[in-house]
Design an enzyme around this catalytic site. Sequence first.
Site, short mmCIF file in Angstrom:
data_model
loop_
_atom_site.label_atom_id
_atom_site.label_comp_id
_atom_site.label_asym_id
_atom_site.label_seq_id
_atom_site.Cartn_x
_atom_site.Cartn_y
_atom_site.Cartn_z
N GLU A 174 0.89 -1.16 0.00
CA GLU A 174 0.00 0.00 0.00
C GLU A 174 0.92 1.21 0.00
O GLU A 174 1.70 1.38 0.93
CB GLU A 174 -0.89 -0.07 1.25
CG GLU A 174 -2.11 0.78 1.13
CD GLU A 174 -2.08 1.89 2.12
OE1 GLU A 174 -1.74 3.02 1.70
OE2 GLU A 174 -2.37 1.65 3.30
N CYS A 191 -2.36 8.07 4.47
CA CYS A 191 -2.34 7.72 3.03
C CYS A 191 -3.59 8.26 2.35
O CYS A 191 -3.63 8.36 1.13
CB CYS A 191 -2.22 6.21 2.86
SG CYS A 191 -3.22 5.30 4.00
P1 NAP Z 1 9.53 3.67 3.40
O1 NAP Z 1 10.78 4.42 3.25
O2 NAP Z 1 8.94 3.11 2.18
O3 NAP Z 1 9.83 2.49 4.46
C1 NAP Z 1 8.85 1.54 4.84
C2 NAP Z 1 9.55 0.25 5.26
O4 NAP Z 1 10.15 -0.37 4.13
C3 NAP Z 1 10.68 0.47 6.25
O5 NAP Z 1 10.71 -0.61 7.13
C4 NAP Z 1 11.91 0.48 5.38
O6 NAP Z 1 13.03 0.04 6.12
C5 NAP Z 1 11.54 -0.50 4.31
N1 NAP Z 1 12.17 -0.19 3.02
C6 NAP Z 1 12.18 1.00 2.40
N2 NAP Z 1 12.83 0.91 1.22
C7 NAP Z 1 13.21 -0.38 1.10
C8 NAP Z 1 13.93 -1.11 0.11
N3 NAP Z 1 14.38 -0.52 -1.00
N4 NAP Z 1 14.16 -2.41 0.31
C9 NAP Z 1 13.72 -3.01 1.42
N5 NAP Z 1 13.05 -2.38 2.41
C10 NAP Z 1 12.79 -1.08 2.24
O7 NAP Z 1 8.42 4.53 4.08
P2 NAP Z 1 8.43 5.30 5.49
O8 NAP Z 1 9.73 5.15 6.18
O9 NAP Z 1 7.24 4.81 6.18
O10 NAP Z 1 8.21 6.79 5.10
C11 NAP Z 1 8.94 7.45 4.11
C12 NAP Z 1 8.00 8.09 3.11
O11 NAP Z 1 7.05 7.12 2.64
C13 NAP Z 1 7.12 9.18 3.65
O12 NAP Z 1 7.74 10.42 3.70
C14 NAP Z 1 5.97 9.14 2.69
O13 NAP Z 1 6.27 9.86 1.53
C15 NAP Z 1 5.81 7.71 2.34
N6 NAP Z 1 4.72 7.03 3.08
C16 NAP Z 1 3.53 6.92 2.49
C17 NAP Z 1 2.49 6.28 3.15
C18 NAP Z 1 1.18 6.15 2.50
O14 NAP Z 1 0.35 5.51 3.10
N7 NAP Z 1 0.96 6.67 1.35
C19 NAP Z 1 2.66 5.78 4.43
C20 NAP Z 1 3.90 5.91 5.03
C21 NAP Z 1 4.91 6.54 4.33
P3 NAP Z 1 14.09 1.07 6.78
O15 NAP Z 1 13.36 2.31 7.10
O16 NAP Z 1 14.59 0.36 7.97
O17 NAP Z 1 15.14 1.22 5.74
#
Ligand code: NAP
Length: 527
Positions: free
Chosen positions: A264, A301
């Site tokens: 998601e 989201c």
């Molecule tokens: P994220 O960077 O996508 O991380 C979510 C999870 O996935 C974390 O556990 C992260 O681990 C892991 N992850 C990220 N990239 C990965 C990769 N290339 N390979 C393997 N695992 C990976 O999201 P976030 O930390 O929750 O937030 C960052 C940004 O995501 C926000 O600023 C926002 O833009 C977006 N976000 C969107 C929603 C939505 O519902 N639309 C919700 C939350 C966040 P690590 O952090 O340990 O590396």
Amino acid sequence: MITGKNYVGSQLLAGGTKTYKTINPQWNIENPWTFTEASPEEIEQAIALADDAFKIYKNYPAAKKASFLNSIADEILELGDALLEIYCTESGFLKGRAESERGRTIFQLRSFANMLLEGSWLEATIDTAIPDRTPLPKEDLRKMLVPLGPVVVFGSSNFPFAFSTAGGDTASALAAGCPVIVKSHSMHIATGEMVASAVIKAAKKHQMPEGVFSNLIGSGTTLGTSLVKHPLVKAVGFTGSINGGRALFDLASQRPEPIPVFAEMGSINPVVILPEALEKNSKKWAAVYAGSITLGTGQFCTNPGLLLGIKGENLDQFSKELADEIEKIAPSCMLHPSIKADFNNGREKIRSQNGVTTVAEYKEETAPNYAQQTVLSVDGKTFLENTVLSHEVFGPFSIIVQCENLEELTAIINKLDGQLTGTIIAESAEISNYDTVISALQNRVGRLIFNGVPTGVEVCASMLHGGPYPASSDSRFTAVGIHAVKRWVRPFSYQNWPDELLPEALQNKNPLNINRTVNDVITNKPI
Ligand code: NAP
């Protein structure tokens, strides 16, 4: 109380070399605990245990799994205020939000327990044999849903309870009969450890097989990728960024045995405000949308990131009223300094595009991780021509698009990426004139809302929380409500199988007394 260790099944281990700290975003300081990443051996052990547990757990009666889920809910409540305090410390959310999210998490666990006891979710379908059918006899065929195997859950940053350690993905996977390995979100590892302790306590109480649940610490690129690549892992649940979700989806597709990733991801949740609604009620809608844009510091989201209207005095009036409302709301804290930095960068990138103007912005100084809510504006033609303008800015942000006419508004909707939600704000007299808009919107979203806001996702069976890519990686499924269980199962048929060897759901006597489709009729009667 916080050990900083991994739960490898019920064992607390810390064999890795890298350590982590979480941040208190309200105070902008590191929290006191040190967490140790899972070592490669511990990751391997957690997966091997989950695979062993699967062979036992999948066959447990529904009532035993339901008791386990209810017991997880009880143990989470048992953690009391100490859990809420740690949640607030790591997320920057206030206690009210912590309580309501915990309530939602408890409700989700109990909903899946009730679903198991009711039993029709298994979709038991029976076609009895017709041995004397001509020209060929018909075989006895019986189908039901069976679990996929160990599931990896990536906890989200923005729902430390409801979409994390024992949140909707974990609850639905355990209900399906799948052991779960959680990759704890790096922004709230202590909250994750406490919730994991509740799951482990419940597992012990109900004699669940060792490894039915593990909670591991580490980075996405090391721990996350090794979990997704492991041949014994059979499905993945993820909530987060498009980049993260897509990377995991691609990784899972490239495995010798590809597996499903239910991710998601991003959404800007278009809201179409029709002319009569603007004329009659612009002040009301401005206040409602100021609240929705800033709710949870915009970190939902379903945040309304795109407001579409037809150019003119009424839209100008609405913009002014929205500005008044937005500017008087006190800013609130974001989840993490990196989320705040992403918010500022994303907002400035959009603001710097040609033709973009600022409608409203909180202008006073704020604490370091507090977000200054912002609304920008642009005309429809510019929006259509510049894809940067439709990027998600995660936080209290929205852009008003002033469309020349209905055709341009419809063209914008048709060009949008897939979205979780679409909203129409209209007077009932005018809605019937906008079939093309409604139809275009329905094509791009998972849920249509009439005269409301997209924020606030009810947990119930008829909720669809998903949508065309990139809102989710598979628009056929929902991440919220009991039908989320369908992500972790596959249909399976028995042909001419001896009755006593069939699962109870498919036996002639219907010992579970569940609704089944027998020879095309829904019934709970025995055969
Ligand atoms: P994220 O960077 O996508 O991380 C979510 C999870 O996935 C974390 O556990 C992260 O681990 C892991 N992850 C990220 N990239 C990965 C990769 N290339 N390979 C393997 N695992 C990976 O999201 P976030 O930390 O929750 O937030 C960052 C940004 O995501 C926000 O600023 C926002 O833009 C977006 N976000 C969107 C929603 C939505 O519902 N639309 C919700 C939350 C966040 P690590 O952090 O340990 O590396």
